[in-house]
Design a protein around this motif. Structure first.
Motif, PDB file in Angstrom:
ATOM      1  N   LYS A  71       0.845  -1.194   0.000  1.00 15.31           N
ATOM      2  CA  LYS A  71       0.000   0.000   0.000  1.00 15.31           C
ATOM      3  C   LYS A  71       0.879   1.243   0.000  1.00 15.31           C
ATOM      4  O   LYS A  71       1.836   1.319   0.767  1.00 15.31           O
ATOM      5  CB  LYS A  71      -0.904   0.005   1.238  1.00 15.31           C
ATOM      6  CG  LYS A  71      -1.859   1.199   1.315  1.00 15.31           C
ATOM      7  CD  LYS A  71      -2.666   1.187   2.594  1.00 15.31           C
ATOM      8  CE  LYS A  71      -1.942   1.682   3.789  1.00 15.31           C
ATOM      9  NZ  LYS A  71      -1.420   3.032   3.760  1.00 15.31           N
ATOM     10  N   PRO A  72       0.579   2.213  -0.858  1.00 15.60           N
ATOM     11  CA  PRO A  72       1.350   3.462  -0.834  1.00 15.60           C
ATOM     12  C   PRO A  72       1.286   4.103   0.555  1.00 15.60           C
ATOM     13  O   PRO A  72       0.228   4.124   1.188  1.00 15.60           O
ATOM     14  CB  PRO A  72       0.658   4.334  -1.883  1.00 15.60           C
ATOM     15  CG  PRO A  72      -0.045   3.361  -2.773  1.00 15.60           C
ATOM     16  CD  PRO A  72      -0.450   2.211  -1.896  1.00 15.60           C
TER      17      PRO A  72
ATOM     18  N   ALA B 283       1.144   7.074   1.575  1.00 12.62           N
ATOM     19  CA  ALA B 283       0.220   8.199   1.731  1.00 12.62           C
ATOM     20  C   ALA B 283      -1.244   7.776   1.731  1.00 12.62           C
ATOM     21  O   ALA B 283      -2.112   8.561   2.111  1.00 12.62           O
ATOM     22  CB  ALA B 283       0.460   9.220   0.618  1.00 12.62           C
ATOM     23  N   ALA B 284      -1.535   6.546   1.313  1.00 11.08           N
ATOM     24  CA  ALA B 284      -2.926   6.091   1.250  1.00 11.08           C
ATOM     25  C   ALA B 284      -3.434   5.783   2.653  1.00 11.08           C
ATOM     26  O   ALA B 284      -2.827   5.004   3.377  1.00 11.08           O
ATOM     27  CB  ALA B 284      -3.038   4.864   0.361  1.00 11.08           C
ATOM     28  N   PRO B 285      -4.548   6.388   3.057  1.00 11.92           N
ATOM     29  CA  PRO B 285      -5.097   6.109   4.391  1.00 11.92           C
ATOM     30  C   PRO B 285      -5.697   4.704   4.433  1.00 11.92           C
ATOM     31  O   PRO B 285      -5.969   4.111   3.391  1.00 11.92           O
ATOM     32  CB  PRO B 285      -6.184   7.169   4.534  1.00 11.92           C
ATOM     33  CG  PRO B 285      -6.614   7.443   3.130  1.00 11.92           C
ATOM     34  CD  PRO B 285      -5.379   7.298   2.284  1.00 11.92           C
ATOM     35  N   SER B 286      -5.902   4.182   5.623  1.00 11.64           N
ATOM     36  CA  SER B 286      -6.586   2.894   5.733  1.00 11.64           C
ATOM     37  C   SER B 286      -7.261   2.766   7.084  1.00 11.64           C
ATOM     38  O   SER B 286      -6.829   3.348   8.069  1.00 11.64           O
ATOM     39  CB  SER B 286      -5.595   1.745   5.536  1.00 11.64           C
ATOM     40  OG  SER B 286      -4.712   1.650   6.619  1.00 11.64           O
TER      41      SER B 286
ATOM     42  N   HIS C 146      -1.139  -3.880   4.948  1.00 12.51           N
ATOM     43  CA  HIS C 146      -0.510  -2.985   3.974  1.00 12.51           C
ATOM     44  C   HIS C 146       0.339  -3.706   2.941  1.00 12.51           C
ATOM     45  O   HIS C 146       1.060  -3.066   2.167  1.00 12.51           O
ATOM     46  CB  HIS C 146       0.289  -1.914   4.705  1.00 12.51           C
ATOM     47  CG  HIS C 146      -0.604  -1.050   5.541  1.00 12.51           C
ATOM     48  ND1 HIS C 146      -0.110  -0.172   6.466  1.00 12.51           N
ATOM     49  CD2 HIS C 146      -1.958  -0.935   5.612  1.00 12.51           C
ATOM     50  CE1 HIS C 146      -1.128   0.449   7.063  1.00 12.51           C
ATOM     51  NE2 HIS C 146      -2.249  -0.005   6.561  1.00 12.51           N
TER      52      HIS C 146
ATOM     53  N   TRP D  98      -6.647  -1.133  -1.921  1.00  5.12           N
ATOM     54  CA  TRP D  98      -6.255   0.271  -2.014  1.00  5.12           C
ATOM     55  C   TRP D  98      -6.028   0.698  -3.455  1.00  5.12           C
ATOM     56  O   TRP D  98      -6.012   1.868  -3.762  1.00  5.12           O
ATOM     57  CB  TRP D  98      -4.994   0.550  -1.188  1.00  5.12           C
ATOM     58  CG  TRP D  98      -3.826  -0.301  -1.571  1.00  5.12           C
ATOM     59  CD1 TRP D  98      -2.995  -0.128  -2.638  1.00  5.12           C
ATOM     60  CD2 TRP D  98      -3.375  -1.464  -0.903  1.00  5.12           C
ATOM     61  NE1 TRP D  98      -2.050  -1.123  -2.680  1.00  5.12           N
ATOM     62  CE2 TRP D  98      -2.262  -1.963  -1.610  1.00  5.12           C
ATOM     63  CE3 TRP D  98      -3.792  -2.142   0.239  1.00  5.12           C
ATOM     64  CZ2 TRP D  98      -1.564  -3.102  -1.223  1.00  5.12           C
ATOM     65  CZ3 TRP D  98      -3.095  -3.261   0.617  1.00  5.12           C
ATOM     66  CH2 TRP D  98      -2.003  -3.734  -0.101  1.00  5.12           C
ATOM     67  N   TYR D  99      -5.887  -0.265  -4.369  1.00 10.72           N
ATOM     68  CA  TYR D  99      -5.527   0.046  -5.747  1.00 10.72           C
ATOM     69  C   TYR D  99      -6.638   0.803  -6.480  1.00 10.72           C
ATOM     70  O   TYR D  99      -6.375   1.753  -7.198  1.00 10.72           O
ATOM     71  CB  TYR D  99      -5.173  -1.242  -6.508  1.00 10.72           C
ATOM     72  CG  TYR D  99      -4.689  -0.981  -7.906  1.00 10.72           C
ATOM     73  CD1 TYR D  99      -3.378  -0.575  -8.132  1.00 10.72           C
ATOM     74  CD2 TYR D  99      -5.540  -1.127  -8.991  1.00 10.72           C
ATOM     75  CE1 TYR D  99      -2.920  -0.327  -9.409  1.00 10.72           C
ATOM     76  CE2 TYR D  99      -5.098  -0.883 -10.274  1.00 10.72           C
ATOM     77  CZ  TYR D  99      -3.785  -0.483 -10.481  1.00 10.72           C
ATOM     78  OH  TYR D  99      -3.349  -0.233 -11.747  1.00 10.72           O
TER      79      TYR D  99
ATOM     80  N   LYS E 110      -9.066   2.619  -5.278  1.00 10.49           N
ATOM     81  CA  LYS E 110      -9.446   3.876  -4.619  1.00 10.49           C
ATOM     82  C   LYS E 110     -10.963   4.068  -4.469  1.00 10.49           C
ATOM     83  O   LYS E 110     -11.520   5.086  -4.843  1.00 10.49           O
ATOM     84  CB  LYS E 110      -8.836   5.053  -5.381  1.00 10.49           C
ATOM     85  CG  LYS E 110      -7.324   5.010  -5.400  1.00 10.49           C
ATOM     86  CD  LYS E 110      -6.760   6.161  -6.208  1.00 10.49           C
ATOM     87  CE  LYS E 110      -5.276   6.221  -6.112  1.00 10.49           C
ATOM     88  NZ  LYS E 110      -4.512   5.414  -6.955  1.00 10.49           N
TER      89      LYS E 110
ATOM     90  N   ASN F 131     -13.102   2.991   0.429  1.00 10.06           N
ATOM     91  CA  ASN F 131     -11.685   3.078   0.108  1.00 10.06           C
ATOM     92  C   ASN F 131     -10.808   2.644   1.279  1.00 10.06           C
ATOM     93  O   ASN F 131     -10.842   3.252   2.340  1.00 10.06           O
ATOM     94  CB  ASN F 131     -11.341   4.519  -0.296  1.00 10.06           C
ATOM     95  CG  ASN F 131      -9.963   4.642  -0.877  1.00 10.06           C
ATOM     96  OD1 ASN F 131      -9.405   3.680  -1.375  1.00 10.06           O
ATOM     97  ND2 ASN F 131      -9.410   5.830  -0.814  1.00 10.06           N
ATOM     98  N   ASN F 132     -10.033   1.585   1.080  1.00  9.21           N
ATOM     99  CA  ASN F 132      -9.034   1.121   2.042  1.00  9.21           C
ATOM    100  C   ASN F 132      -9.628   0.674   3.379  1.00  9.21           C
ATOM    101  O   ASN F 132      -9.079   0.956   4.436  1.00  9.21           O
ATOM    102  CB  ASN F 132      -7.958   2.178   2.266  1.00  9.21           C
ATOM    103  CG  ASN F 132      -7.284   2.585   0.969  1.00  9.21           C
ATOM    104  OD1 ASN F 132      -7.362   1.876  -0.028  1.00  9.21           O
ATOM    105  ND2 ASN F 132      -6.639   3.720   0.982  1.00  9.21           N
TER     106      ASN F 132
END
Length: 189
Positions: free
Chosen positions: A57-58, A60-63, A79, A108-109, A111, A147-148
């Motif tokens: 998971k990037p 910066a991407a929230p989860s 992640h 997460w991909y 979005k 998302n996530n």
């Protein structure tokens, strides 16, 4: 990893004979796998899997990792993932024992876009998820945007004579399957 291999070897033995008396094998042990990841103190690194690729998971991407997880796992395990068609053949399980197979999913991909990743999952040849969409499932359960959000799906498997459980992640209607973590937990009678 050494402890994990030793546990699998112990569980693979069906019985010990000591001084003419039969000693039952050790109680079934839990097997935890960090799909696509390095593992931690509670989950082994990605093991027993074939096929597919790994992803992270990037940063910066929230989860919301353990959202709707009946059995929360460490956040960092959410992640990483294995995606594309793949299989896990988990050895060293107790033949005849019942295990709860816990599958952990977070997408997460895409979005938050439903309908972009739809796949099937089979355990020992029996489909347990058909047309599964991680994001659509999260939205149906009340996720804001889907998302996530981490989801857990639990199933029961009875281990055959081989002492293995096979979990197949099968390409479905859209894109490719993905899984973040797998746990096989003995069910006590």
């Amino acid at each position: 990893m050494k402890h994990f291999r030793r546990t699998a070897a112990v569980l693979a033995a069906l019985a010990l004979v000591v001084g003419g008396a039969s000693v039952a094998q050790a109680e079934p042990a839990t097997v935890n796998i960090d799909a696509g990841g390095p593992g931690d103190a509670t989950f082994a690194p990605d093991s027993f899997g074939t096929g597919g690729l790994v992803d992270t998971k990037p940063a910066a991407a929230p989860s919301l990792a353990n959202w709707r997880a009946a059995h929360p796992i460490p956040t960092e395990l959410w992640h990483t993932s294995r995606y594309l068609e793949s299989s896990y053949v988990v050895p060293g399980l107790t033949p005849g024992a019942t295990y709860e197979v816990r599958l952990y999913f977070m997408d997460w991909y895409f979005k938050g876009k439903s309908g972009m990743r739809i796949f099937d999952v089979a355990i020992d040849g029996t489909k347990v998820l058909t047309d599964f969409d991680i994001i659509a499932t999260a939205k149906a359960l009340g996720a804001d945007g889907g998302n996530n959000f981490g989801l857990e799906k639990d199933f029961t498997a009875v281990v055959g004579e081989s002492g293995t459980v096979t979990i197949d992640f099968i390409r479905g209607k859209e894109d490719q399957p993905q899984v973040n973590a797998i746990a096989l937990v003995p069910v006590t009678p």
